[in-house]
Design a protein around this motif. Sequence first.
Motif, PDB file in Angstrom:
ATOM      1  N   TRP A 198       9.834   1.566   0.335  1.00 31.11           N
ATOM      2  CA  TRP A 198       7.909   2.368  -0.141  1.00 31.11           C
ATOM      3  C   TRP A 198       9.026   3.349  -1.879  1.00 31.11           C
ATOM      4  O   TRP A 198       7.733   3.174  -2.283  1.00 31.11           O
ATOM      5  CB  TRP A 198       7.986   3.194   0.621  1.00 31.11           C
ATOM      6  N   PHE A 253       4.695   0.280   7.553  1.00 33.15           N
ATOM      7  CA  PHE A 253       4.732   1.533   7.664  1.00 33.15           C
ATOM      8  C   PHE A 253       6.168   1.150   8.215  1.00 33.15           C
ATOM      9  O   PHE A 253       7.288   1.924   6.816  1.00 33.15           O
ATOM     10  CB  PHE A 253       3.962   2.439   8.652  1.00 33.15           C
ATOM     11  N   ILE A 254       7.177   0.944   9.193  1.00 40.24           N
ATOM     12  CA  ILE A 254       7.706   0.512   9.350  1.00 40.24           C
ATOM     13  C   ILE A 254       8.472  -0.378   8.052  1.00 40.24           C
ATOM     14  O   ILE A 254       9.559  -0.067   8.099  1.00 40.24           O
ATOM     15  CB  ILE A 254       7.747   0.067  10.818  1.00 40.24           C
ATOM     16  N   ALA A 255       8.217  -1.620   8.319  1.00 38.91           N
ATOM     17  CA  ALA A 255       9.220  -2.859   7.118  1.00 38.91           C
ATOM     18  C   ALA A 255       9.084  -1.673   5.841  1.00 38.91           C
ATOM     19  O   ALA A 255       9.803  -2.077   4.997  1.00 38.91           O
ATOM     20  CB  ALA A 255       7.795  -3.968   7.086  1.00 38.91           C
ATOM     21  N   GLU A 256       8.608  -0.330   5.737  1.00 41.17           N
ATOM     22  CA  GLU A 256       8.644   0.135   3.904  1.00 41.17           C
ATOM     23  C   GLU A 256      10.270   0.754   3.830  1.00 41.17           C
ATOM     24  O   GLU A 256      10.445   1.425   3.313  1.00 41.17           O
ATOM     25  CB  GLU A 256       7.233   1.367   3.672  1.00 41.17           C
ATOM     26  N   MET A 292      -1.495   5.655   3.919  1.00 41.35           N
ATOM     27  CA  MET A 292      -0.484   5.855   4.888  1.00 41.35           C
ATOM     28  C   MET A 292      -0.844   5.359   5.962  1.00 41.35           C
ATOM     29  O   MET A 292      -2.173   5.245   5.603  1.00 41.35           O
ATOM     30  CB  MET A 292      -0.227   7.785   4.887  1.00 41.35           C
ATOM     31  N   ALA A 293      -0.174   4.562   7.110  1.00 45.13           N
ATOM     32  CA  ALA A 293      -0.954   4.370   7.956  1.00 45.13           C
ATOM     33  C   ALA A 293      -2.019   5.188   8.544  1.00 45.13           C
ATOM     34  O   ALA A 293      -1.602   6.035   8.735  1.00 45.13           O
ATOM     35  CB  ALA A 293       0.140   4.177   9.075  1.00 45.13           C
ATOM     36  N   GLY A 294      -2.305   4.307   9.308  1.00 48.34           N
ATOM     37  CA  GLY A 294      -3.754   4.850  10.452  1.00 48.34           C
ATOM     38  C   GLY A 294      -3.567   4.655  11.530  1.00 48.34           C
ATOM     39  O   GLY A 294      -2.293   4.186  12.059  1.00 48.34           O
ATOM     40  N   GLN A 295      -3.447   5.573  12.277  1.00 47.23           N
ATOM     41  CA  GLN A 295      -3.419   5.567  14.266  1.00 47.23           C
ATOM     42  C   GLN A 295      -4.276   5.030  14.465  1.00 47.23           C
ATOM     43  O   GLN A 295      -5.204   4.346  14.272  1.00 47.23           O
ATOM     44  CB  GLN A 295      -3.486   6.797  14.064  1.00 47.23           C
ATOM     45  N   GLU A 308       0.340   0.057  10.828  1.00 48.98           N
ATOM     46  CA  GLU A 308       1.476   1.279  10.686  1.00 48.98           C
ATOM     47  C   GLU A 308       2.967   0.502  10.711  1.00 48.98           C
ATOM     48  O   GLU A 308       3.971   0.795  11.150  1.00 48.98           O
ATOM     49  CB  GLU A 308       2.003   1.118  12.549  1.00 48.98           C
ATOM     50  N   LEU A 309       2.967  -0.985  11.447  1.00 51.91           N
ATOM     51  CA  LEU A 309       4.032  -1.975  10.802  1.00 51.91           C
ATOM     52  C   LEU A 309       3.801  -1.682   9.384  1.00 51.91           C
ATOM     53  O   LEU A 309       5.495  -2.023   9.205  1.00 51.91           O
ATOM     54  CB  LEU A 309       3.153  -3.910  11.646  1.00 51.91           C
TER      55      LEU A 309
END
Lengths: 233, 210
Positions: free
Chosen positions: B58, B19-22, B1-4, B16-17
Motif C-alpha cells: 500500500w 486490503f490484506i494483500a496490501e 478502503m476495503a468495504g465491510q 478485504e482480500l
Amino acid sequence: MASRSVDGEQSTQAEDDYNAMLSTTDVELLKRAWRNEKAAPEILPFQSDLIARVREQIELMEETVEEKSTVGTDPLSVSLYQMDLDRTLFLLRSYLRIRILKIEKYMFHIRKTEELWNRLSKDEKFFTERCSDDLKKHLEESVLSKLPENYQSYERQSIISEEDDMIPEPRLDTFVLCRSKDYLTGIQLGDGPVDDRSKLFEMEAGVLYFICYKSIKPLVESGKIELLMMTQN
Amino acid sequence: MAGQSNHELSLFSAEELEFIAEDEIVDIVPNLKMDPLCLVSGDFGPFTPQIVTQVPLWLAIALKRRGKCSIVPPQWMSVEKLTQVLEEERDSQEMSEHLPFHYVEISRLLFDHARDNIPDAYMVRSLIEDIRDVRFHKVETDLEGFNGFTIAVKIKNLSAMEVNIVRPFIGRALQAFYKHDSPELIPDPERVSERRPQVAQNAPRRQLRR
C-alpha cells in the motif's frame, strides 16, 4: 515475498529481522484477531489487552500526525502517516463491528450463557443488556402480550416447549477454513461413539483445511489453529 | 478502503482480500529523500534516491501514484518464472507451490498502479490469466471427488482468491452432507436463508451435479 536487493546476504538478514518484527506487532495481532472473529460462528473472547494497546498507539499516532501537519512537515510523509493510521482504524472498527453484529444476532443466547457472557468487554456487556432489554420489551408490547397466556414467553414457543427454542443460537456445526501452525493429531471429527464418522484426524502444518467448527473449537480458543486466511506465512 | 462484507459474516469481500494483500512487502526504488516512517504497522525507510528499500504494497502504491518511486516487481512475476509455473500447473493435478498466497491480488494491484515497472507487462498479464484458468479448472475437477464421506477437506497451495471463490460452495456442500447424516438436526429458517448464492462463480456447483 521475494526480494532482490543490492547486497544479498545482508538483505536476507534484514528481511528475517523484519519478518520477526512484523509477526509481533500489535497490528499483526489485531489482524489475526479480526480474521478469527470474522470466521468463527460464535463470539470469541474480547482481546482486551490488545485492543487497549492498539487504541493507545492510535491515539499517539493521531497526536503525531496532528503535530506534524501544524509544524509543516513534508505533506507527503504526513499523508503516509495518515494512510497508515486509517488502515489501523479500519481494522479496529471492523473488529468491533463484527462483534456487535454477532451480539445483535445472538444477544439473548449470549446473555444467558455464562461462558459467552464472560467473553464480552465492559462496553459490549452494557450494550447487550440495553439491547436485549429493549428487544424483549418490544416483543412483549407489540405481540406477546396480546397472545394467549401460554404463548407469552419470548424465549419459548409455548410453555410446553422443553427448551428455549425461540432464541437464535450460533451454529457451531458450520464449516470453517483454518490452518494450523504445527502438526496436530488426534482431532476428533464428529461426536458420539467412535465409528467411521468420528475418525481421528490429523492436520499438517501450514495446509488449509475446511473443517467443522465444533471439532476444532478448543484449538481455536487456545490459539493453536487460526481461522481463515493468513497472509504469507 | 476495503468495504465491510456484513451479509455473511464469515466471507471476505474482494476488497478485504485486497486490503490484506496490501500488507505484503515489496521492493521499491525511491527517487526522493525522506526520513524513515515510524508507522503503527512498522518502521520503514529511510528513503534515498536509487537505493532499494522494502515497504508494504500500500505504501509502495501511494508513493508510486505520486511519482516518487518505481516498484520492483516480485521475482515470481517474470515471464520466465511464470512460464515455468504454467507448465508445472499443466503437467500435474497438484497446485504449484511457487506462487504467493495473494498472487491474484498482488499482480492485479501492480498492473493497476505500476504497469510501467513490469517488464513484458502484456505477456506477464496473459500468463497470470492462463495460470488462473488452469488452476481453477483443477479446483473444479477436485470438487467432483466430493462425497458423503468427506468430512474435512484439505487444500494445498490454494491462493486467497481461489479459496474465497470456492469457500461458499465447499462450506455449503459439507454442511449438507453433515446435515443429512445427522437426522436429529431439524431445519430452521436460518439455514434456508444461507442457501442463497454468495459468489458469482457458481461453476463448481454445476460440475458436481452432473
